[in-house]
Design a protein around this motif. Sequence first.
Motif, mmCIF file in Angstrom:
data_model
loop_
_atom_site.group_PDB
_atom_site.id
_atom_site.type_symbol
_atom_site.label_atom_id
_atom_site.label_comp_id
_atom_site.label_asym_id
_atom_site.label_seq_id
_atom_site.Cartn_x
_atom_site.Cartn_y
_atom_site.Cartn_z
ATOM 1 N N ALA A 75 -5.539 12.427 26.728
ATOM 2 C CA ALA A 75 -4.450 12.893 27.587
ATOM 3 C C ALA A 75 -3.112 12.894 26.857
ATOM 4 O O ALA A 75 -2.342 13.853 26.942
ATOM 5 N N SER A 76 -2.833 11.842 26.103
ATOM 6 C CA SER A 76 -1.514 11.694 25.494
ATOM 7 C C SER A 76 -1.279 12.641 24.332
ATOM 8 O O SER A 76 -0.119 12.944 24.000
ATOM 9 N N LEU A 77 -2.330 13.135 23.694
ATOM 10 C CA LEU A 77 -2.161 13.985 22.521
ATOM 11 C C LEU A 77 -2.273 15.473 22.830
ATOM 12 O O LEU A 77 -2.232 16.292 21.903
ATOM 13 N N GLN A 78 -2.400 15.842 24.091
ATOM 14 C CA GLN A 78 -2.546 17.270 24.395
ATOM 15 C C GLN A 78 -1.284 18.052 24.059
ATOM 16 O O GLN A 78 -1.361 19.153 23.492
ATOM 17 N N LEU A 79 -0.130 17.521 24.382
ATOM 18 C CA LEU A 79 1.112 18.216 24.053
ATOM 19 C C LEU A 79 1.325 18.338 22.546
ATOM 20 O O LEU A 79 1.636 19.439 22.056
ATOM 21 N N PRO A 80 1.160 17.262 21.760
ATOM 22 C CA PRO A 80 1.251 17.433 20.308
ATOM 23 C C PRO A 80 0.214 18.425 19.763
ATOM 24 O O PRO A 80 0.514 19.181 18.836
ATOM 25 N N LEU A 94 -8.726 24.276 16.706
ATOM 26 C CA LEU A 94 -9.940 24.018 17.481
ATOM 27 C C LEU A 94 -11.061 23.510 16.583
ATOM 28 O O LEU A 94 -11.831 22.622 16.971
ATOM 29 N N VAL A 95 -11.158 24.050 15.374
ATOM 30 C CA VAL A 95 -12.154 23.561 14.413
ATOM 31 C C VAL A 95 -11.863 22.107 14.055
ATOM 32 O O VAL A 95 -12.764 21.253 14.044
ATOM 33 N N LEU A 96 -10.595 21.818 13.745
ATOM 34 C CA LEU A 96 -10.217 20.456 13.378
ATOM 35 C C LEU A 96 -10.504 19.480 14.508
ATOM 36 O O LEU A 96 -11.057 18.386 14.291
ATOM 37 N N GLY A 97 -10.143 19.857 15.734
ATOM 38 C CA GLY A 97 -10.389 18.980 16.865
ATOM 39 C C GLY A 97 -11.867 18.722 17.099
ATOM 40 O O GLY A 97 -12.280 17.591 17.386
ATOM 41 N N THR A 98 -12.681 19.765 16.966
ATOM 42 C CA THR A 98 -14.129 19.603 17.168
ATOM 43 C C THR A 98 -14.732 18.718 16.083
ATOM 44 O O THR A 98 -15.601 17.876 16.358
ATOM 45 N N LEU A 99 -14.269 18.879 14.851
ATOM 46 C CA LEU A 99 -14.743 18.017 13.764
ATOM 47 C C LEU A 99 -14.366 16.561 14.013
ATOM 48 O O LEU A 99 -15.179 15.649 13.785
ATOM 49 N N LEU A 100 -13.149 16.332 14.491
ATOM 50 C CA LEU A 100 -12.728 14.953 14.776
ATOM 51 C C LEU A 100 -13.541 14.351 15.914
ATOM 52 O O LEU A 100 -13.956 13.181 15.843
ATOM 53 N N ALA A 101 -13.761 15.136 16.977
ATOM 54 C CA ALA A 101 -14.531 14.626 18.115
ATOM 55 C C ALA A 101 -15.950 14.257 17.690
ATOM 56 O O ALA A 101 -16.476 13.208 18.080
ATOM 57 N N THR A 130 -7.456 18.513 21.647
ATOM 58 C CA THR A 130 -7.091 19.867 21.211
ATOM 59 C C THR A 130 -7.725 20.956 22.055
ATOM 60 O O THR A 130 -7.185 22.060 22.170
ATOM 61 N N GLN A 131 -8.871 20.684 22.650
ATOM 62 C CA GLN A 131 -9.683 21.752 23.223
ATOM 63 C C GLN A 131 -9.031 22.437 24.412
ATOM 64 O O GLN A 131 -8.969 23.679 24.463
ATOM 65 N N HIS A 132 -8.537 21.674 25.376
ATOM 66 C CA HIS A 132 -8.000 22.295 26.586
ATOM 67 C C HIS A 132 -6.824 23.229 26.312
ATOM 68 O O HIS A 132 -6.873 24.403 26.697
ATOM 69 N N ALA A 349 -1.120 22.575 27.636
ATOM 70 C CA ALA A 349 -1.146 21.157 27.268
ATOM 71 C C ALA A 349 -0.406 20.318 28.295
ATOM 72 O O ALA A 349 -0.882 19.258 28.716
ATOM 73 N N LEU A 350 0.771 20.794 28.726
ATOM 74 C CA LEU A 350 1.549 20.060 29.729
ATOM 75 C C LEU A 350 0.799 20.001 31.058
ATOM 76 O O LEU A 350 0.738 18.950 31.711
ATOM 77 N N PHE A 351 0.208 21.121 31.442
ATOM 78 C CA PHE A 351 -0.505 21.166 32.719
ATOM 79 C C PHE A 351 -1.709 20.219 32.697
ATOM 80 O O PHE A 351 -1.920 19.448 33.647
ATOM 81 N N TYR A 352 -2.501 20.270 31.627
ATOM 82 C CA TYR A 352 -3.666 19.386 31.545
ATOM 83 C C TYR A 352 -3.253 17.922 31.456
ATOM 84 O O TYR A 352 -3.938 17.042 31.997
#
Length: 408
Positions: A75-80, A94-101, A130-132, A349-352
């Motif tokens: 939740a806290s990193l969606q805006l960044p 999106l690739v980077l986020g999926t690799l991290l997850a 990152t995904q949302h 990001a803000l909405f999510y």
Amino acid sequence: MRFTPFSLPPRVASRSGRPASPARSRVLWLSCVAHALHDGYTDMIYVLLPVWQTDFGLSYGALAMLRGIYAGTMASLQLPAGRLAQRLGSRAMLVLGTLLAASGYALAGMSGSLLGLYVALTISGSGSSTQHPVASGAVSRAYGRNARGPLSIYNFSGDLGKSALPAAISLLVTLMPWRHALWMMSTLGFVVAAAIALFLPSIPRNAHAAEEPSVPRRSTAGTGFSLLFMIGVLDTGVRMGLLTFLPFLLRAKGVSSPMMGSALALVFIGGAAGKFACGWLGARMGVAGTVLVTEGGTAALIIAVMFCPLPLTMVLLPLLGVMLNGTSTVLYGTVPELTSVEGTERAFALFYTGTIASGAISPVIYGFLGDWIGIHGATFATALTAVAIFPLAIALRSYLAPGERTQA
């Protein structure tokens, strides 16, 4: 002309800058796959908590921290993440986020201590942040003013992942050690990341700017987005608050423990159907009209479930699920209508962030209210919260394009 996997051929974009139809479909379906994977990763933790408790001898407090670390990081990193996507590009982010997850779950499989699990889930949660914003923004830019229907499909795909991946890990841990099961699930994430890197088209940030003469001015859009944000926060609070009390209401009506799972499944099935259907309904009825219908239906059905006999309550549960979840799809589909093209990821990001935070805080607030005025009083308060959305939805109408206000 030569091109790399990160630069698709020129035919991907039309003269107007909008991606061609096959490329738009790839944006949608790869975004749906990413949504299903990341939401599935989020809910896999519920299956793993009992396993980790047995293996590491954890207290309930430590288990709650594991879930809280993942959700809090996400939740806290969606805006960044939304801001970083504007610099790196949607595909790379999106690739980077999926690799991290995926890497976080792979590290969890190697962990030998509680601290190791904390670190691993922090990494995985940061990747899922990152995904949302990124995938939602990609779909909205690819489809422009026609994004409401595709965004409802994207939203629905998350529910599929929440069902499929926890079920898969539940099966795998009965067939092999849980560490091996986690490595298999992380391998799935690496495969999805590779597919996104190879096949997700690049979407220019001005892809539909020329076709959007009715996008609100910045000052107007800010006010409209604030109203949409408040509706989303309250709507999530209603949903999570009711789901907190619903098992107790059903038990008071005589629902047994084995039957409780089936009753809640009826709500969740209706919720998945509501996410899928209400996006298309919003395109026909208008945003404000659809929100009024779903929130009014939610309030009426909450009261009906409180006072109807059990057989009728069971019949109403799927419809309650439709109304509870239907609003969210309409709201997500409206985010790009109330923001500039270059600010799409930040707006999502803000909405999510707001809705996820509401989902975490509202059960606590309603829980304390239940201790004070009783379960029926607190449940009735969730219905009143749904009704409180009415004036916000009516005020939102003046900030929407004419075609979004009323039925087309």
